[in-house]
Design a protein around this motif. Structure first.
Motif, PDB file in Angstrom:
ATOM      1  N   PRO A   1       1.043  -5.489   2.704  1.00  0.00           N
ATOM      2  CA  PRO A   1      -0.320  -5.373   2.678  1.00  0.00           C
ATOM      3  C   PRO A   1      -1.120  -5.797   3.724  1.00  0.00           C
ATOM      4  CG  PRO A   1       0.418  -6.974   1.066  1.00  0.00           C
ATOM      5  CD  PRO A   1       1.739  -6.438   2.003  1.00  0.00           C
TER       6      PRO A   1
ATOM      7  N   TYR B   1      -6.333  -4.393   2.646  1.00  0.00           N
ATOM      8  CA  TYR B   1      -5.923  -3.678   1.461  1.00  0.00           C
ATOM      9  C   TYR B   1      -5.771  -4.507   0.289  1.00  0.00           C
ATOM     10  CZ  TYR B   1      -2.631  -1.536  -1.855  1.00  0.00           C
ATOM     11  OH  TYR B   1      -2.045  -0.891  -2.855  1.00  0.00           O
TER      12      TYR B   1
ATOM     13  N   PRO C   1       0.886  -1.200  -0.033  1.00  0.00           N
ATOM     14  CA  PRO C   1      -0.060  -0.141   0.099  1.00  0.00           C
ATOM     15  C   PRO C   1       0.972   1.241   0.062  1.00  0.00           C
ATOM     16  CG  PRO C   1      -0.181  -1.036   2.248  1.00  0.00           C
ATOM     17  CD  PRO C   1       0.632  -2.040   1.170  1.00  0.00           C
TER      18      PRO C   1
END
Lengths: 459, 302
Positions: B228, B232, B222
């Motif tokens: 992540p 996400y 991200p």
């Protein structure tokens, strides 16, 4: 004009007719030559056409690709950071739940060092807030200040040193206040420890961590294997030494470290260190046989040997997903001199000699990205201490309860979670059997936050 | 006996005198790519050691004792710079006891200083993740960068080892000629990659995308350096399912888990790229690195 042309044509025709036979061979040769040249040229033209087509395709491809970034001549370089000096702050704090009263904490059989011993206070605690400034001073020196702001609003200088950058041949000189180069964990700052507290043996022998106000010389051997020799000396005023009213240095330390790679994935470092210190009336609180508080004091020489080893593993040296770190140290200290009993009262003085040892072994495994789990075991041996005034029958051993033979133990487990490399949350459980009696069940929750440009850590 | 000793000594002395001046410069390169480039340019006059391999994340490298020892003995350190190695290289330099490789000395070379970097942030805050304030430091995957760095590096080798000037200049010219021809060849070959949409893991394919005209439409991280979260990833799947990328790029050093997981859900192929010299069997040197990268991208497109 007409006449002459007609005549000329006739002459030409005549000539041609006359010589037709003689030229026939030459003509054939010429025609052959022409054909050869024609075919050669068409091959060449075809080659050229292919080449042009290629070049056009390449030019089109080059046009399609964005222009290469232009070169910029001699931009500033830096292994450090844009900030100068590099500034960083480490915030730490914890919540502690202790089954035993921390005020009664002592490591049985060992002369108490100071505030570096013990698990700290119960409930919520603000830990040390560490403030670091560092930068190159000039082309010759690097300087670093690490100050520690304590929760009781006091501030202390953890490290404040200069270090040479202009020496060659593997030499480095460091001076000021710095963590002594002995052992492994001694040079590691609190926020980089794998557990919330120091190994018991460091608490017992160095009051947690030994700093030196003095000067250190290190030499790195010119080999592919890492071999480093170091020597340092200073005023030796930190436990187990004391301040002395003399001009000369108080002892010093020598150490050698060696290290190498086992493979792409694994590396190790080992060390052997020796510390020599003198203590002048190093006093501590104990109780006499009648349970009355007394102050005793040791004057003499303290010598410590340290053997340390660390091994780190990560697949191909990439610790993103999994990594393992195993470290252990063994320390052995001999103190000899005189011990004064009840310096403020009876003040009985006799000879004193102790040989004590301790070790710890710990392993920390990163089992998935950002998550680590660790185990540590601490063991100490207080040995058989000779106290002159007890040996000659002046006093009973009951007058030195803190020095009674003991073998303190502690087992610790922890799990930590680092959302980024700048933050860490940790939970730690320990069974602490350092006291002469009683088992302290300890639970800690800890946070560590790093802001600013913090320098990188050593191996 | 003594005659034999004298003969031996004379022989040894003769051999020592006859041995050509081999490997005069000891070079510590932070990545296998810079090691390969120094080898191309320095030939027999350099002795190169690569501090890392293609399976390591150069952000996260231990300042191992073996590296401190190499730094102590190095005449030249070749680093990427732009703070890529900030987590470990300063320790090596500080612990080395070697004045020759301190930043600012001729013995300290940063590749990034030869280039204009992409992704230079307007402002930096760590809430943005592991953003490099001087720009994106993963410069090696644009061959035009390599050419610029090679020019700077040849000049540096000449500065440090003046006796080898003619040698370095000849090798430099030869490398540049071969390299420019290779770039032209690669660009022709890579034409089908233009405007191909890709998803990357970390923002370390920026220069490759910029060179080939690949269109980056998403990143598994991200924010740079931030792994992540499940939330996400779910969001990424929703967003990419509508218009999936043609390719998901994974570097040799990246964990396979997240890209494979994503690939399964959005039905796009994962292309494993060597990223650095040594990242695949074919990426033996810099030429092989680009050749193999293009081959793998083109093969995945079919």
């Amino acid at each position: 004009m007409t006449f002459s042309r007609r005549h000329g044509s006739a002459a030409l025709i005549a000539c041609v007719l006359l010589s037709a036979n003689a030229w026939a061979d030459d003509l054939a040769v010429l025609r052959g030559e022409l054909d050869r040249i024609k075919s050669e040229y068409s091959t060449r033209i075809a080659t050229l056409e292919t080449r042009i087509a290629e070049l056009e395709a390449q030019a089109a491809a080059a046009r399609a690709a964005p222009p290469p970034p232009p070169a910029v001549a001699s931009r500033a370089v830096g292994t450090g950071t844009a900030f100068n000096p590099a500034m960083s702050v480490i915030l730490a704090g914890n919540y502690a739940s202790l089954s035993e009263d921390p005020a009664t904490y002592h490591i049985a059989g060992f002369v108490p060092g100071g505030p570096g011993v013990g698990p700290g206070s119960r409930s919520f605690n603000l830990g040390e807030s560490e403030l670091t400034f560092s930068a190159n001073v000039d082309p010759y020196f690097f300087a670093n200040l690490t100050a520690s702001i304590h929760s009781d609003d006091t501030i202390s200088v953890e490290e404040a040193f200069f270090r040479t950058t202009a020496l060659t041949g593997g030499f480095t000189v460091k001076g000021g206040r710095f963590f002594a180069g002995i052992g492994y964990v001694n040079e590691v700052h609190a926020h980089a420890w794998d557990f919330i507290d120091q190994p018991l043996v460091y608490q017992a022998f160095f009051d947690g961590q030994l700093a030196e106000d003095g000067i250190q010389l290190k030499w790195l051997a010119p080999t592919d294997m890492f071999i480093e020799f170091g020597a340092e000396t200073g005023n030796g005023d930190r436990f187990p030494g004391t301040q002395r009213d003399r001009n000369g240095a108080n002892g010093g330390a020598v150490f050698v470290h060696a290290g190498n790679d086992v493979s792409d994935s694994a590396s190790w470092r080992m060390g052997l260190s020796y510390l020599d210190r003198n203590a002048d009336a190093r006093s501590y609180q104990d109780v006499n046989a009648a349970a009355q508080p007394v102050t005793d004091a040791f004057t003499g020489n303290s010598r410590t040997w340290v053997v340390d080893a660390i091994f780190k593993w990560a697949p191909h040296g990439n610790p993103t997903v999994t990594a393992l770190k195993v470290q252990g140290e063994y320390l052995r200290r001999t103190e000899s001199g005189v011990l004064a009993f009840d310096t403020l009262g009876a003040n009985l003085v006799g000879d004193y000699r102790s040989t004590q040892s301790g070790w710890y072994l710990q392993g920390v495994y990163q089992f998935r990205p950002r998550w680590r789990a660790g185990l540590r075991y601490d063991a100490l041996d207080a040995g058989a201490t000779r106290i002159g005034v007890v040996a000659n029958g002046q006093l009973s051993a009951a007058n030195f309860p803190l020095l009674a033979g003991a073998s303190p133990r502690r087992a610790t487990g922890m799990v930590d979670w680092s959302l980024s490399e700048f933050s860490r949350l940790r939970v730690q459980l320990a069974l602490d059997e350092a006291r002469a009696t009683g088992r302290d069940r300890q639970l800690f929750l800890q946070y560590l936050y790093s802001i600013g440009a913090h320098g990188p850590h050593k191996f | 006996m003594s005659n034999r000793l004298v003969t031996t000594l004379l022989l040894v002395a003769g051999l020592a005198a006859a041995t050509p001046a081999a490997a005069v410069l000891r070079v510590l390169a932070t990545t296998p790519d810079w090691a390969a480039l120094v080898t191309e340019l320095g030939g027999d006059r350099v002795n190169v050691y690569a501090a890392t391999n293609a399976f390591q994340d150069v952000h996260r490298v231990e300042a191992k004792p073996s590296l401190v020892a190499r730094a102590r003995n190095a005449d030249l350190v070749v680093a990427t710079g732009a703070e890529l190695e900030v987590g470990w290289l300063p320790v090596l330099v500080q612990e080395s006891g070697n004045a020759h490789i301190q930043p600012g000395s001729p013995g300290y070379f940063e590749a990034a200083s030869q280039l204009r970097l992409l992704d230079v942030p307007a402002g930096v805050d760590r809430s943005m993740g592991d953003v490099h304030p001087q720009g994106n430091p993963h410069v090696q995957l644009d061959p035009r960068n390599i050419a610029l760095i090679a020019t700077g590096l040849t000049a540096r080798l000449t500065q440090l080892d003046a006796a080898g000037t003619a040698y370095y200049e000849a090798r430099g010219a030869d490398f540049q000629a071969r390299w420019q021809a290779a770039i032209a060849r690669w660009q022709t070959k890579a034409a089908p990659l233009k405007d191909v949409s890709v998803v990357v893991i970390h923002k370390d394919q920026v220069y490759l995308c910029h060179w080939l005209g690949l269109r980056e439409i998403g990143a598994i991280e991200p924010k740079p350096g931030v792994p992540p979260s499940a939330g996400y990833l779910a969001e990424l799947v929703t967003r990419l399912s509508a218009a999936p990328p043609r390719l998901i790029l994974r570097n040799a050093y990246n964990d396979a888990k997240a890209p494979d997981w994503l690939a399964e859900r959005i039905h796009a192929p994962v292309v494993l790229l060597p990223f650095s010299v040594g990242g695949s069997a074919e990426a033996k040197d810099l030429f092989g690195l680009f050749e193999d990268t293009l081959n793998r991208l083109l093969a995945a497109l079919k």
